[in-house]
Design an enzyme around this catalytic site. Sequence first.
Site, mmCIF file in Angstrom:
data_model
loop_
_atom_site.group_PDB
_atom_site.id
_atom_site.type_symbol
_atom_site.label_atom_id
_atom_site.label_comp_id
_atom_site.label_asym_id
_atom_site.label_seq_id
_atom_site.Cartn_x
_atom_site.Cartn_y
_atom_site.Cartn_z
ATOM 1 C CB VAL A 188 -0.962 0.009 1.221
ATOM 2 C CG1 VAL A 188 -1.813 1.273 1.230
ATOM 3 C CG2 VAL A 188 -1.859 -1.229 1.196
ATOM 4 C CE LYS A 198 -6.834 -5.570 7.087
ATOM 5 N NZ LYS A 198 -6.692 -5.544 5.661
ATOM 6 C CB VAL A 209 -13.735 -1.368 6.275
ATOM 7 C CG1 VAL A 209 -14.822 -2.384 5.905
ATOM 8 C CG2 VAL A 209 -13.447 -1.421 7.758
ATOM 9 N N GLY A 266 -11.063 -1.636 1.169
ATOM 10 C CA GLY A 266 -10.101 -0.992 0.266
ATOM 11 C C GLY A 266 -10.570 0.316 -0.328
ATOM 12 C CE LYS A 326 -10.708 -5.840 5.455
ATOM 13 N NZ LYS A 326 -10.435 -6.721 4.320
HETATM 14 P P1 NDP Z 1 3.257 -4.775 3.595
HETATM 15 O O1 NDP Z 1 3.705 -5.927 4.424
HETATM 16 O O2 NDP Z 1 3.322 -4.883 2.116
HETATM 17 O O3 NDP Z 1 4.115 -3.481 4.009
HETATM 18 C C1 NDP Z 1 4.430 -3.190 5.346
HETATM 19 C C2 NDP Z 1 5.424 -2.043 5.382
HETATM 20 O O4 NDP Z 1 5.696 -1.709 6.745
HETATM 21 C C3 NDP Z 1 6.775 -2.356 4.735
HETATM 22 O O5 NDP Z 1 7.238 -1.233 4.027
HETATM 23 C C4 NDP Z 1 7.689 -2.618 5.928
HETATM 24 O O6 NDP Z 1 9.058 -2.242 5.718
HETATM 25 C C5 NDP Z 1 7.104 -1.679 6.968
HETATM 26 N N1 NDP Z 1 7.337 -2.137 8.333
HETATM 27 C C6 NDP Z 1 7.054 -3.329 8.879
HETATM 28 N N2 NDP Z 1 7.408 -3.339 10.184
HETATM 29 C C7 NDP Z 1 7.942 -2.120 10.449
HETATM 30 C C8 NDP Z 1 8.510 -1.525 11.589
HETATM 31 N N3 NDP Z 1 8.605 -2.167 12.756
HETATM 32 N N4 NDP Z 1 8.975 -0.244 11.509
HETATM 33 C C9 NDP Z 1 8.892 0.438 10.346
HETATM 34 N N5 NDP Z 1 8.348 -0.080 9.209
HETATM 35 C C10 NDP Z 1 7.895 -1.353 9.273
HETATM 36 O O7 NDP Z 1 1.778 -4.414 4.085
HETATM 37 P P2 NDP Z 1 0.577 -3.811 3.217
HETATM 38 O O8 NDP Z 1 1.047 -2.615 2.505
HETATM 39 O O9 NDP Z 1 -0.102 -4.894 2.475
HETATM 40 O O10 NDP Z 1 -0.457 -3.395 4.386
HETATM 41 C C11 NDP Z 1 -0.258 -2.234 5.156
HETATM 42 C C12 NDP Z 1 -1.510 -1.941 5.975
HETATM 43 O O11 NDP Z 1 -2.608 -1.736 5.095
HETATM 44 C C13 NDP Z 1 -1.964 -3.072 6.905
HETATM 45 O O12 NDP Z 1 -2.534 -2.510 8.058
HETATM 46 C C14 NDP Z 1 -3.015 -3.799 6.099
HETATM 47 O O13 NDP Z 1 -3.937 -4.501 6.903
HETATM 48 C C15 NDP Z 1 -3.672 -2.620 5.413
HETATM 49 N N6 NDP Z 1 -4.399 -2.955 4.203
HETATM 50 C C16 NDP Z 1 -3.775 -3.644 3.198
HETATM 51 C C17 NDP Z 1 -4.446 -3.949 2.040
HETATM 52 C C18 NDP Z 1 -3.797 -4.705 0.927
HETATM 53 O O14 NDP Z 1 -4.483 -5.029 -0.063
HETATM 54 N N7 NDP Z 1 -2.492 -4.997 0.994
HETATM 55 C C19 NDP Z 1 -5.852 -3.537 1.862
HETATM 56 C C20 NDP Z 1 -6.400 -2.788 2.955
HETATM 57 C C21 NDP Z 1 -5.687 -2.514 4.074
HETATM 58 P P3 NDP Z 1 9.951 -2.938 4.571
HETATM 59 O O15 NDP Z 1 9.424 -2.380 3.274
HETATM 60 O O16 NDP Z 1 11.321 -2.498 4.864
HETATM 61 O O17 NDP Z 1 9.703 -4.396 4.702
HETATM 62 N N1 HSE Z 2 -6.283 -9.546 2.824
HETATM 63 C C1 HSE Z 2 -7.330 -8.603 2.649
HETATM 64 C C2 HSE Z 2 -8.354 -9.166 1.657
HETATM 65 C C3 HSE Z 2 -6.751 -7.298 2.152
HETATM 66 O O1 HSE Z 2 -8.105 -10.205 1.025
HETATM 67 O O2 HSE Z 2 -9.427 -8.598 1.532
HETATM 68 C C4 HSE Z 2 -7.708 -6.156 2.219
HETATM 69 O O3 HSE Z 2 -8.001 -5.766 3.519
#
Ligand code: NDP
Ligand code: HSE
Length: 441
Positions: A15, A107, A134, A136, A207
């Site tokens: 994201v 979430k 919730v 997306g 959610k």
């Molecule tokens: P990712 O695992 O792809 O990315 C997580 C990021 O957080 C990475 O850049 C990682 O660093 C960084 N990170 C992890 N731990 C730490 C830490 N301790 N300190 C600093 N940075 C840290 O997750 P997503 O992007 O998929 O999801 C992010 C959020 O969005 C979550 O809350 C998820 O539930 C929510 N979400 C995701 C959706 C999806 O479709 N993916 C949809 C809706 C909500 P590094 O890059 O160095 O690994």
């Molecule tokens: N893992 C979640 C899904 C990402 O499949 O809907 C969006 O919150």
Amino acid sequence: MTSPVRLALLGCGTVGSEVVRLLHEQSADLAARIGAPLEIAGIAVRRVGRDRGDLPVDPALFTTDPLGLIKRDDVDVVVEVVGGIEPARGWLVEALRAGKSVVTANKALLAEDGAALHDAAAEGGADLYYEASVAGAIPLLRPLRDSLHGDRINRVTGIVNGTTNFILSAMDATGAGFAEALEEATELGYAEADPTADVEGFDAAAKAAILASLAFHTRVTAADVHREGITEVTAADVASARAMGCTIKLLCIAARGADAAGRETVSVRVHPAMIPLTHPLASVGDAFNAVFVEAEAAGQLMFYGRGAGGAPTASAVLGDVVAVARNRLAGARAASESAYADLAVRPMGEALTRYHISLDVADRPGVLEAVAGVFARHEVSIATVRQGPAGGGPAGRGSDAELVIVTHVAPDAALAATVRELRGLDIVGSVTSVLRVEGGQ
Ligand code: NDP
Ligand code: HSE
């Protein structure tokens, strides 16, 4: 133009990297819409040296010190797209108490301890926005939080997990089993390396808690949500649903109710259920999400779109960033959490549901009467019974007919007790499928 609104971006994964890309590509439009440019003050990640492809951002902005970044005087807004409970909770509480606006997609944290964030926002006089948490890209939380605030919402029914919807849609379309469909979801990048939160219903339950809190002006946490995943759904269940003119979906259902004393309550549950093919949610396929809202004056509303993925989720994050940036420039703050209703959460056993039950039974006189007697003892009324050739009960038990029974609405505890007693009957070789039925009597 006014001086820039400066963002601390926490997380630059699926994201976060799309948030960076959109901020870069849309910078002129965003500045025009807000009345000030948006600038990234820093990006906190776990691994500064990670290859981030052609991300249009100065590498010097990366840091492994989220708290140090949040505390900087030149940071106005904190955008959290890391996920998880800790350390994210500590970061966001710190930011909000210091009066910095927060936009988050987290979430899990909101459902576990949203109260801590809302309290910190009130203390610091800061904005807390979480549209992306919730469904997306679908504009859903702000319609619940703002547009529908003049109405009374009675029920919210949704498909809020893309991974499980993809799996169930694939099982329905191709007759594939759960494991095969999960493998396909993983290959296509929908399911995580560890898909437990999706397939066991934890993601949807978080959610559901957020939706119920907003819809009913109360506080519901993930622990209040009855949760069942889709790992037990079989190809036979899917075929049985088809035979009834239904399909199986992982639903989140939040509804108003009343306790024995007539006090208003809320029930919130996530579980697979059969829904008629004519139901608006039945046609939601692939990894899409949809949420069906029933309100007193507005009637039925349906929200539909992409519920997962980097770009769709970043769209919702950016929408919130624009809103909080405008608020800051206007010296305003959005209305705080509305939890005045303080409703008790009803246990699952009291929720009114319908069951679809398939049994392999001995095909001899008196069997139907004995089975019907179990339903009667638990005060569960049978709606339909269908008998066909056996679906394959255990060898040597004389199981040679299949009964498919659909009930009328009854308390879930009575339905569960009925199934338990059926399993113990001599004439029942096995209970081959138990699924709840929703949407239409
Ligand atoms: P990712 O695992 O792809 O990315 C997580 C990021 O957080 C990475 O850049 C990682 O660093 C960084 N990170 C992890 N731990 C730490 C830490 N301790 N300190 C600093 N940075 C840290 O997750 P997503 O992007 O998929 O999801 C992010 C959020 O969005 C979550 O809350 C998820 O539930 C929510 N979400 C995701 C959706 C999806 O479709 N993916 C949809 C809706 C909500 P590094 O890059 O160095 O690994
Ligand atoms: N893992 C979640 C899904 C990402 O499949 O809907 C969006 O919150």
